[in-house]
Scaffold this motif. Structure first.
Motif, PDB file in Angstrom:
ATOM      1  N   GLY A   1      14.864   7.958   3.117  1.00  0.00           N
ATOM      2  CA  GLY A   1      13.392   8.344   3.329  1.00  0.00           C
ATOM      3  C   GLY A   1      12.637   8.663   2.141  1.00  0.00           C
ATOM      4  O   GLY A   1      11.500   8.322   1.834  1.00  0.00           O
ATOM      5  N   THR A   2      13.499   9.342   1.243  1.00  0.00           N
ATOM      6  CA  THR A   2      13.023   9.762  -0.335  1.00  0.00           C
ATOM      7  C   THR A   2      12.713   8.490  -1.075  1.00  0.00           C
ATOM      8  O   THR A   2      11.569   8.464  -1.791  1.00  0.00           O
ATOM      9  CB  THR A   2      14.064  10.693  -0.754  1.00  0.00           C
ATOM     10  N   LEU A   3      13.650   7.736  -0.833  1.00  0.00           N
ATOM     11  CA  LEU A   3      13.309   6.238  -1.812  1.00  0.00           C
ATOM     12  C   LEU A   3      12.217   5.639  -1.093  1.00  0.00           C
ATOM     13  O   LEU A   3      11.276   4.999  -1.880  1.00  0.00           O
ATOM     14  CB  LEU A   3      14.671   5.397  -1.681  1.00  0.00           C
ATOM     15  N   ALA A   4      11.922   5.563   0.218  1.00  0.00           N
ATOM     16  CA  ALA A   4      10.778   4.998   0.617  1.00  0.00           C
ATOM     17  C   ALA A   4       9.616   5.593   0.384  1.00  0.00           C
ATOM     18  O   ALA A   4       8.554   5.005  -0.186  1.00  0.00           O
ATOM     19  CB  ALA A   4      10.904   4.997   2.468  1.00  0.00           C
ATOM     20  N   LEU A   5       9.364   6.765  -0.056  1.00  0.00           N
ATOM     21  CA  LEU A   5       8.485   7.536  -0.662  1.00  0.00           C
ATOM     22  C   LEU A   5       8.136   7.084  -2.078  1.00  0.00           C
ATOM     23  O   LEU A   5       6.980   7.255  -2.583  1.00  0.00           O
ATOM     24  CB  LEU A   5       8.492   9.168  -0.362  1.00  0.00           C
ATOM     25  N   CYS A   6       9.543   6.909  -2.743  1.00  0.00           N
ATOM     26  CA  CYS A   6       9.454   6.661  -4.198  1.00  0.00           C
ATOM     27  C   CYS A   6       8.743   5.133  -4.245  1.00  0.00           C
ATOM     28  O   CYS A   6       7.967   4.918  -5.184  1.00  0.00           O
ATOM     29  CB  CYS A   6      10.704   6.470  -4.743  1.00  0.00           C
ATOM     30  N   LEU A   7       8.970   4.331  -3.402  1.00  0.00           N
ATOM     31  CA  LEU A   7       8.354   2.921  -3.261  1.00  0.00           C
ATOM     32  C   LEU A   7       6.800   3.098  -3.138  1.00  0.00           C
ATOM     33  O   LEU A   7       5.971   2.483  -3.817  1.00  0.00           O
ATOM     34  CB  LEU A   7       9.109   2.319  -2.344  1.00  0.00           C
ATOM     35  N   LEU A   8       6.497   4.013  -2.249  1.00  0.00           N
ATOM     36  CA  LEU A   8       4.938   4.295  -2.001  1.00  0.00           C
ATOM     37  C   LEU A   8       4.244   4.669  -3.268  1.00  0.00           C
ATOM     38  O   LEU A   8       3.339   4.510  -3.489  1.00  0.00           O
ATOM     39  CB  LEU A   8       4.969   5.196  -0.921  1.00  0.00           C
ATOM     40  N   GLY A   9       5.076   5.782  -4.117  1.00  0.00           N
ATOM     41  CA  GLY A   9       4.538   6.381  -5.121  1.00  0.00           C
ATOM     42  C   GLY A   9       4.456   4.904  -6.128  1.00  0.00           C
ATOM     43  O   GLY A   9       3.417   4.833  -6.925  1.00  0.00           O
ATOM     44  N   LEU A  10       5.221   4.198  -6.434  1.00  0.00           N
ATOM     45  CA  LEU A  10       5.261   3.119  -7.239  1.00  0.00           C
ATOM     46  C   LEU A  10       3.993   1.994  -6.674  1.00  0.00           C
ATOM     47  O   LEU A  10       3.531   1.559  -7.644  1.00  0.00           O
ATOM     48  CB  LEU A  10       6.541   2.156  -7.263  1.00  0.00           C
ATOM     49  N   ALA A  11       3.833   1.747  -5.447  1.00  0.00           N
ATOM     50  CA  ALA A  11       2.804   0.914  -5.119  1.00  0.00           C
ATOM     51  C   ALA A  11       1.461   1.604  -5.449  1.00  0.00           C
ATOM     52  O   ALA A  11       0.669   1.021  -6.030  1.00  0.00           O
ATOM     53  CB  ALA A  11       2.890   0.629  -3.724  1.00  0.00           C
ATOM     54  N   LEU A  12       1.416   2.702  -4.925  1.00  0.00           N
ATOM     55  CA  LEU A  12       0.021   3.434  -5.325  1.00  0.00           C
ATOM     56  C   LEU A  12      -0.284   3.687  -6.836  1.00  0.00           C
ATOM     57  O   LEU A  12      -1.349   3.520  -7.162  1.00  0.00           O
ATOM     58  CB  LEU A  12      -0.158   4.530  -4.509  1.00  0.00           C
ATOM     59  N   SER A  13       0.707   4.127  -7.448  1.00  0.00           N
ATOM     60  CA  SER A  13       0.465   4.413  -8.910  1.00  0.00           C
ATOM     61  C   SER A  13       0.247   2.942  -9.507  1.00  0.00           C
ATOM     62  O   SER A  13      -0.776   2.949 -10.485  1.00  0.00           O
ATOM     63  CB  SER A  13       1.521   5.186  -9.571  1.00  0.00           C
ATOM     64  N   GLY A  14       0.953   2.065  -9.132  1.00  0.00           N
ATOM     65  CA  GLY A  14       0.663   0.680  -9.636  1.00  0.00           C
ATOM     66  C   GLY A  14      -0.794   0.150  -9.542  1.00  0.00           C
ATOM     67  O   GLY A  14      -1.516  -0.310 -10.136  1.00  0.00           O
ATOM     68  N   LEU A  15      -1.325   0.505  -8.220  1.00  0.00           N
ATOM     69  CA  LEU A  15      -2.548   0.214  -7.912  1.00  0.00           C
ATOM     70  C   LEU A  15      -3.613   0.694  -8.732  1.00  0.00           C
ATOM     71  O   LEU A  15      -4.566   0.035  -9.042  1.00  0.00           O
ATOM     72  CB  LEU A  15      -2.886   0.524  -6.379  1.00  0.00           C
ATOM     73  N   TYR A  16      -3.444   1.970  -8.929  1.00  0.00           N
ATOM     74  CA  TYR A  16      -4.334   2.678  -9.920  1.00  0.00           C
ATOM     75  C   TYR A  16      -4.428   2.192 -11.448  1.00  0.00           C
ATOM     76  O   TYR A  16      -5.350   2.120 -11.963  1.00  0.00           O
ATOM     77  CB  TYR A  16      -3.920   4.397  -9.799  1.00  0.00           C
ATOM     78  N   LEU A  17      -3.275   2.047 -11.919  1.00  0.00           N
ATOM     79  CA  LEU A  17      -2.937   1.583 -13.045  1.00  0.00           C
ATOM     80  C   LEU A  17      -3.472   0.152 -13.618  1.00  0.00           C
ATOM     81  O   LEU A  17      -3.992   0.111 -14.550  1.00  0.00           O
ATOM     82  CB  LEU A  17      -1.537   1.707 -13.714  1.00  0.00           C
ATOM     83  N   ARG A  18      -3.549  -0.752 -12.451  1.00  0.00           N
ATOM     84  CA  ARG A  18      -4.232  -1.964 -12.739  1.00  0.00           C
ATOM     85  C   ARG A  18      -5.628  -2.230 -12.329  1.00  0.00           C
ATOM     86  O   ARG A  18      -6.117  -3.404 -12.272  1.00  0.00           O
ATOM     87  CB  ARG A  18      -3.063  -3.130 -12.181  1.00  0.00           C
ATOM     88  N   TRP A  19      -6.268  -1.137 -11.728  1.00  0.00           N
ATOM     89  CA  TRP A  19      -7.652  -1.211 -11.339  1.00  0.00           C
ATOM     90  C   TRP A  19      -8.476  -2.056 -12.261  1.00  0.00           C
ATOM     91  O   TRP A  19      -8.804  -1.356 -13.302  1.00  0.00           O
ATOM     92  CB  TRP A  19      -8.192   0.182 -10.930  1.00  0.00           C
ATOM     93  N   PRO A  20      -8.997  -3.014 -11.742  1.00  0.00           N
ATOM     94  CA  PRO A  20      -9.566  -3.943 -12.772  1.00  0.00           C
ATOM     95  C   PRO A  20     -11.131  -3.549 -12.927  1.00  0.00           C
ATOM     96  O   PRO A  20     -11.676  -2.967 -12.186  1.00  0.00           O
ATOM     97  CB  PRO A  20      -9.516  -5.432 -12.397  1.00  0.00           C
TER      98      PRO A  20
END
Length: 821
Positions: free
Chosen positions: A170-189
């Motif tokens: 479950g914690t790893l699932a939350l880590c994947l969510l953090g990666l997905a959302l932070s990646g979305l923010y970082l690449r915001w065109p």
């Protein structure tokens, strides 16, 4: 007095340490960036395991059938398939010592029934037996089923005990969510509303931009899948989350202890088995459109039969209706899926969403691909991370060398060397620039633009900026504050003289966008360019050598040494009459190439290799357009500025500048132009051999050099020039052969690709021995022409013939000079 040139940027010995690094608050984007990388390099490896196992489980049934043909599905026959009672009785006869607890049957012809047995003492759950749907014979055990059980155990709990593994996954699932959302923010065109900016990928990119684009664009495609994975995974992993969601849905589940009690029933039957026939008859009357029916029952007298079933038109595989039927066939409870509460129906979608079956086969394929992509993200992420670490280590090494104690020139004002870096490359080049300046006696202050304000720039007379572009020509994260302050500044910088080294990648539409924007803004605030911006394509060594050569022009001491030279000063815009235009390649298969003659002022002087900027006329829609640069093909003694202009044609028509010069402008019309220095392509100072290599309109810059050397009586010249066809593309042939006959071109190689001569780089390889002899004699190489194709091919040929280290050394020493476009 002639100054000693600055060494190349590889010079290590600086004069004094850099200015103290001023700490600045990190931006939110930097915080998210560090969080993204930290989670990626810590949890990423385990997420790869979860992703790969999830991909395998997505098509578990299909893989099982592939391994076990004829077990779960047999050829359809004309006779009826077994009823649940018949299937249960067949297994009871094969296993008289075991108690049957469930039967699953399917309406699809040829589908085997699945009969469940009660667990034996010590077992968590019992086995399942598949029964031939027509004969009742037990089917062979499923090969590979134990392996899939192990894979599922690894996927769900990482082979840990259930109570420990659930919160871990479950914690790893939350880590994947953090990666997905932070990646979305970082690449915001920058163009957030343009779907192409989000979802398209340019396969022509290379190096770090390729990795970054692959990582970010694929992440965007997989984003929805990862949000679904993590939300549903957290629901199963954390009892608090599950209880909260169930409460919102209005669903109460039995306590876990009660469920455990039921599965501990003894394995042997204690009474006569229940007869399922009456209950099954009632069920088929109530649900004629059933597709799957899961019957659960006990041998205790009076206990009803529980049936969970799937209708033929069910929206997803877990959209199950429920019936409770007494053993005499009386219907006790009927709960169609459509009649269940909205909360219950919503909860039933959690598993289908997780595995993709909610959207049918396309959904399963999408979820499988998203799972399989996790190793790709791990690999590209690690490659980007390690490259960033290497850049950071290299920058630290440069700083250490810059801190060595070598005396600087007394009384000399320091030069600001500022960098805007995303990965560390710009910082490293800024430190190497400072080292080269200080080794020549000019002190330098190296600072990140994150620590600067426009007011700080006013404290320097000379400034050099090394600026990376991030994403689509945007400033790096650390440069956003400085850029905003500079854009908002009302102050002017009339005393600041500056130059910009712009780093970028031509694969992006806004090549070197931030560096060029910074150059334009500094000019708008009144700053004076020391020389035109130098653009670096993906770390191109030759472009960096041009920067080194331009710095060499500046000499020791303050950078003002070159400002007084008219050949390097920025000239005002002037009106030059167009006095001549000649088509040089009539009949050519290539685009028309014209010699354009402009009557420049008689007092204007320039060095061979210099440029002219042409300001195209306004096109009526965009207003004033950006200037275009052309190499000068003549020398001041010719009395005119001669250009070689290739006519460019787009889908919309002729190019604005080339069309104006080659077709639209009438002879006698005035052209708005100005002289631009090109110190990185300047003539050699001494009478050394010179090798000139080019193609197409690149002959312009080479022709200017050759005319200057012929006028100066310098004979050791070698021209390698390529075009399409000898019959139509022998540009300036009479002039070239005249120089050859007079001994000014002892080596002349004209290469025509469509006549079977190959390309310039091919001829260079053929003449490798001569090339090495000329290089050993101190020759300087000039390369002028198209970046795509010719320049890259020549660079590769030089590396093969001389070795990459020797080519880099030539560039650092100013003996490899390029003017490519």
């Amino acid at each position: 007095m002639k100054r000693d040139p600055l060494p190349g940027l590889t010079t290590a010995a600086p004069a004094r340490g850099p200015a103290p690094r001023t700490w600045a608050w990190p931006t939110w984007k930097q915080v998210w960036f560090q969080l993204h990388w930290f989670i990626g390099i810590t949890a990423g490896t385990v997420l790869v395991v979860i992703g790969l196992t999830g991909a395998l489980l997505t098509f578990r049934d299909e893989l099982t059938d592939l391994i076990n043909p004829g077990v779960r599905h047999v050829p359809a026959e004309a006779r009826p398939m077994l009823t649940p009672q018949q299937a249960a009785q067949a297994v009871r006869m094969a296993h008289p010592e075991r108690r049957v607890t469930s039967v699953i049957v399917y309406s699809e012809a040829g589908s085997a029934a699945r009969v469940g047995l009660a667990p034996l003492p010590g077992q968590a759950r019992g086995e399942s037996v598949y029964v031939h749907p027509y004969t009742g014979a037990p089917q062979p055990e499923l090969a590979g089923d134990a392996a899939f059980e192990w894979i599922e155990f690894l996927h769900r709990w990482l082979l840990l005990p259930r109570d420990t593994g659930k919160p871990v996954t479950g914690t790893l699932a939350l880590c994947l969510l953090g990666l997905a959302l932070s990646g979305l923010y970082l690449r915001w065109p920058r163009r957030a509303l343009d779907w192409r900016a989000w979802l398209t990928f340019d396969a022509h990119l290379k190096g770090r931009p390729f990795l970054w684009a692959l990582h970010s664009v694929a992440g965007t495609w997989a984003l929805v899948a990862y949000v679904i994975f993590t939300a549903t995974g957290a629901y199963w992993a954390f009892e608090s989350v599950r209880g909260t969601v169930d409460g919102w849905a209005g669903v109460q589940r039995p306590a876990r202890e009660a469920v455990g009690k039921k599965v501990k029933a003894p394995g042997a039957a204690k009474g006569p088995p229940a007869d399922l026939t009456p209950a099954w008859n009632t069920f088929t009357q109530q649900a004629p459109d059933w597709r799957m029916a899961f019957l659960r029952f006990t041998d205790k007298p009076g206990d009803p039969v529980q049936i969970a079933w799937l209708a033929a038109d069910a929206p997803h595989p877990r959209a199950r209706s429920r019936m409770t039927i007494r053993t005499d066939g009386t219907l006790a409870k009927n709960e169609p899926y459509a009649a269940q509460t909205a909360g219950a129906r919503a909860l039933s979608t959690i598993y289908p969403l997780h595995v993709g079956t909610y959207f049918g086969l396309p959904g399963r394929i999408a979820m499988m691909l998203a799972s399989l992509a996790l190793p790709g993200f791990a690999v590209t992420g690690w490659m980007l991370y390690l490259k960033r670490r290497r850049q950071a280590r290299a920058a630290r090494a440069e700083r250490a060398r810059l801190g060595q104690d070598i005396p600087a020139a007394l009384g000399v004002a320091p030069v600001l060397v500022a960098y805007a870096s995303q990965t560390g490359q710009a910082e490293r080049l800024a430190l190497r620039t400072a080292a080269a300046l200080q080794a020549a006696g000019t002190p330098a202050d190296v600072r990140s633009v994150a620590t600067l304000t426009p007011a700080d720039l006013a404290g320097y007379r000379d400034a050099l900026f090394v600026a990376s572009s991030y994403g689509e020509g945007e400033p790096p994260d650390g440069a956003r504050r400085f850029t905003r302050l500079l854009d908002d500044s009302a102050a002017t910088l009339p005393d600041l003289r500056y130059a910009v080294l712009a780093l970028g990648d031509r694969g992006y539409p806004h090549f070197c966008g931030y560096g060029l924007a910074l150059d334009a803004r500094l000019a708008a605030l009144g700053g004076r360019r020391l020389f035109a911006p130098v653009e670096v394509d993906d770390g191109d060594a030759a472009a960096i050598a041009r920067w080194s050569a331009a710095l060499a022009c500046l000499g020791a001491g303050p950078l003002g040494g070159c400002i007084a030279d008219p050949a390097t000063d920025e000239q005002p815009w002037q009106s030059w009459p167009l006095t001549g235009r000649t088509l040089l390649n009539p009949g050519s298969a290539g685009a028309p190439l014209f010699e354009v003659v402009l009557a420049a002022p008689t007092d204007l002087h320039w060095q061979a290799g210099a440029l002219v900027e042409i300001l195209p006329p306004a096109d009526g829609t965009a207003g004033s357009l950006s200037p275009r640069s052309y190499s000068i093909a003549s020398i001041p003694a010719d009395g005119a500025v001669q250009l070689l202009v290739r006519q460019v044609r787009h889908a919309q028509g002729l190019g604005v500048a080339s069309g104006w010069l080659t077709e639209h402008a009438a002879i006698g019309a005035t052209v708005t132009a100005r002289l631009m220095p090109n110190p990185a392509f300047a003539p050699a100072d001494a009478d050394v051999p010179c090798i000139f290599i080019g193609n197409g309109s690149g002959l312009a810059g080479l022709r200017g050099h050759l005319r200057a050397r012929v006028t100066a009586g310098r004979h050791r010249n070698w021209l390698l020039f390529g075009e399409r066809s000898r019959a139509f593309d022998t540009l300036c042939a009479a002039e070239l052969h005249r120089w050859a006959d007079a001994g000014f071109l002892p080596e002349l190689d004209l290469v025509f690709s469509r006549d079977g001569d190959g390309y310039v780089q091919d001829r260079l390889r053929q003449r490798g021995a001569t090339l090495r002899a000329w290089i050993a004699d101190g020759a300087v190489l000039y390369v002028c022409g198209s970046l795509q194709g010719m320049a890259g091919g020549v660079d590769a040929a030089l590396a093969e013939l001389l070795g990459r280290d020797e080519v880099d050394a030539l560039a650092a020493a100013g003996r490899l000079r390029r003017d490519v476009y």
